[in-house]
Scaffold this active site. Sequence first.
Site, PDB file in Angstrom:
ATOM      1  N   ASP A 183       0.835  -1.193   0.000  1.00  0.00           N
ATOM      2  CA  ASP A 183       0.000   0.000   0.000  1.00  0.00           C
ATOM      3  C   ASP A 183       0.876   1.253   0.000  1.00  0.00           C
ATOM      4  OD1 ASP A 183      -1.960   1.901   0.264  1.00  0.00           O
ATOM      5  OD2 ASP A 183      -2.866   1.046   2.076  1.00  0.00           O
ATOM      6  N   HIS A 185      -0.533   4.256  -0.351  1.00  0.00           N
ATOM      7  CA  HIS A 185      -1.379   5.195   0.411  1.00  0.00           C
ATOM      8  C   HIS A 185      -1.345   6.615  -0.141  1.00  0.00           C
ATOM      9  CE1 HIS A 185      -3.488   6.192   4.320  1.00  0.00           C
ATOM     10  NE2 HIS A 185      -3.886   4.948   4.104  1.00  0.00           N
ATOM     11  N   GLU A 209      -1.046  -0.696  -4.165  1.00  0.00           N
ATOM     12  CA  GLU A 209      -2.297   0.030  -3.934  1.00  0.00           C
ATOM     13  C   GLU A 209      -2.057   1.537  -3.856  1.00  0.00           C
ATOM     14  OE1 GLU A 209      -5.476   0.344  -0.247  1.00  0.00           O
ATOM     15  OE2 GLU A 209      -4.603  -1.611  -0.758  1.00  0.00           O
ATOM     16  N   GLU A 235     -10.079   3.291  -3.200  1.00  0.00           N
ATOM     17  CA  GLU A 235     -10.695   3.546  -1.899  1.00  0.00           C
ATOM     18  C   GLU A 235     -11.198   4.977  -1.767  1.00  0.00           C
ATOM     19  OE1 GLU A 235      -7.598   4.277   1.547  1.00  0.00           O
ATOM     20  OE2 GLU A 235      -6.758   2.806   0.147  1.00  0.00           O
ATOM     21  N   ASP A 257     -14.858   0.857  -1.861  1.00  0.00           N
ATOM     22  CA  ASP A 257     -15.176   0.550  -0.465  1.00  0.00           C
ATOM     23  C   ASP A 257     -16.692   0.503  -0.336  1.00  0.00           C
ATOM     24  OD1 ASP A 257     -15.780   0.992   2.396  1.00  0.00           O
ATOM     25  OD2 ASP A 257     -13.614   1.306   2.601  1.00  0.00           O
ATOM     26  N   HIS A 284     -12.027  -2.494  -0.714  1.00  0.00           N
ATOM     27  CA  HIS A 284     -11.323  -1.876   0.412  1.00  0.00           C
ATOM     28  C   HIS A 284     -12.203  -2.018   1.652  1.00  0.00           C
ATOM     29  CE1 HIS A 284     -10.250   1.861   2.775  1.00  0.00           C
ATOM     30  NE2 HIS A 284      -9.046   1.429   2.499  1.00  0.00           N
TER      31      HIS A 284
END
Length: 381
Positions: A183, A185, A209, A235, A257, A284
């Site tokens: 991830d 982020h 991700e 996400e 998500d 997610h």
Amino acid sequence: MKIVRVETFLVPPRWLFCRIETDDGTVGWGEPVVEGRAEVVRAAVDVLAEYLVGQDPLRIQDHWQVMTKGGFYRGGPVLSSAVAGIDQALWDIAGKTYGAPVHALLGGPVRDRVRVYAWVGGDEPARLTDEVTAQVEAGFTAVKMNAAGRTSPITSPAETAAVVERVAAARAVLGPHRDVAVDFHGRFSPAGARRVLTELAPLHPLFVEEPLLPEHGHLLAGLIASSPVPVATGERLYGRAEFLPALAAGIAVAQPDLSHAGGISEVHRIASLADTYGAQLAPHCPLGPIALAASLQIAFCTPNFLIQEQSRGLHYNKDADLLSYVVDTEPFRFVDGHAHRTDQPGLGVTVDENAVRAADRTGHAWRNPVWRHDDGSFAEW
């Protein structure tokens, strides 16, 4: 049957639950939340409840249209998340009314079990080895880890090497037959992401991700073209229209998500859209049991599903965990890294209402950290 009551509950560690009750006593549960802005989403649910009370709960698609479009101003994380939790609760009511799990109402199952992954920190290689080993011993076949903390605008050789070292430590434990997802982020600049992805390629991550911030989506195609590593994102995308350019750019994995992207109704449509681009679905879900239950219902009936995130043992869960608010933990018992399908009606989860109401009396005010670089400027968290 009419909706007579819509309630919300602010429960630790950082979640918001929604309870919808009908005049015949049927109750549906949802999880509408934006992490760090739960109180704001709560207010949005209250506004939408003005429309919902008195309505037939089974007109789910019509309600979705009115809630998302009837206010003229559309989209965004708060409204989409409020709609998402309500939508989950309405599907829960529908399943209980018809005596069937939601995945049966969406066309029936395409699999009997759903692969899930476990979260490991990824901050220190020595600790990471122990954490990955523990998850392997628990039966998981995949883990996800952070790539880095604060990251320079142009990633330095030392920062790049540290990311590779941590992923290599995970790969050494996992071997060639298990997976590691990484991830980013949104912490890397486009230039930094391109540099690190190239170095990670020999370690074969399952996916990387959110290598770019959502506002840099116009740069996704170039990054994907230059990277042999599968790219995942989603996400912080809240509907089909926002996923379309990401899919056209070539993402390998879409990550809507269920508590942000319009709920079960919209994620089911996003999954079909992703399929037309050859992309897989990996919802997610670092959230609570209702969001995970909704995600699993989608996973059971989605042909292009890949793997499911879940929050058991997640570092955010200090005051409560995934199982804190459920009566029956069986739907969340993972065997050999998989959740197994049940025929329980609705979302398939039994919420402990007494525990939820008690937790709401305490509530929470969770906020995500605000990071800064060494020079005092803002850094992406």
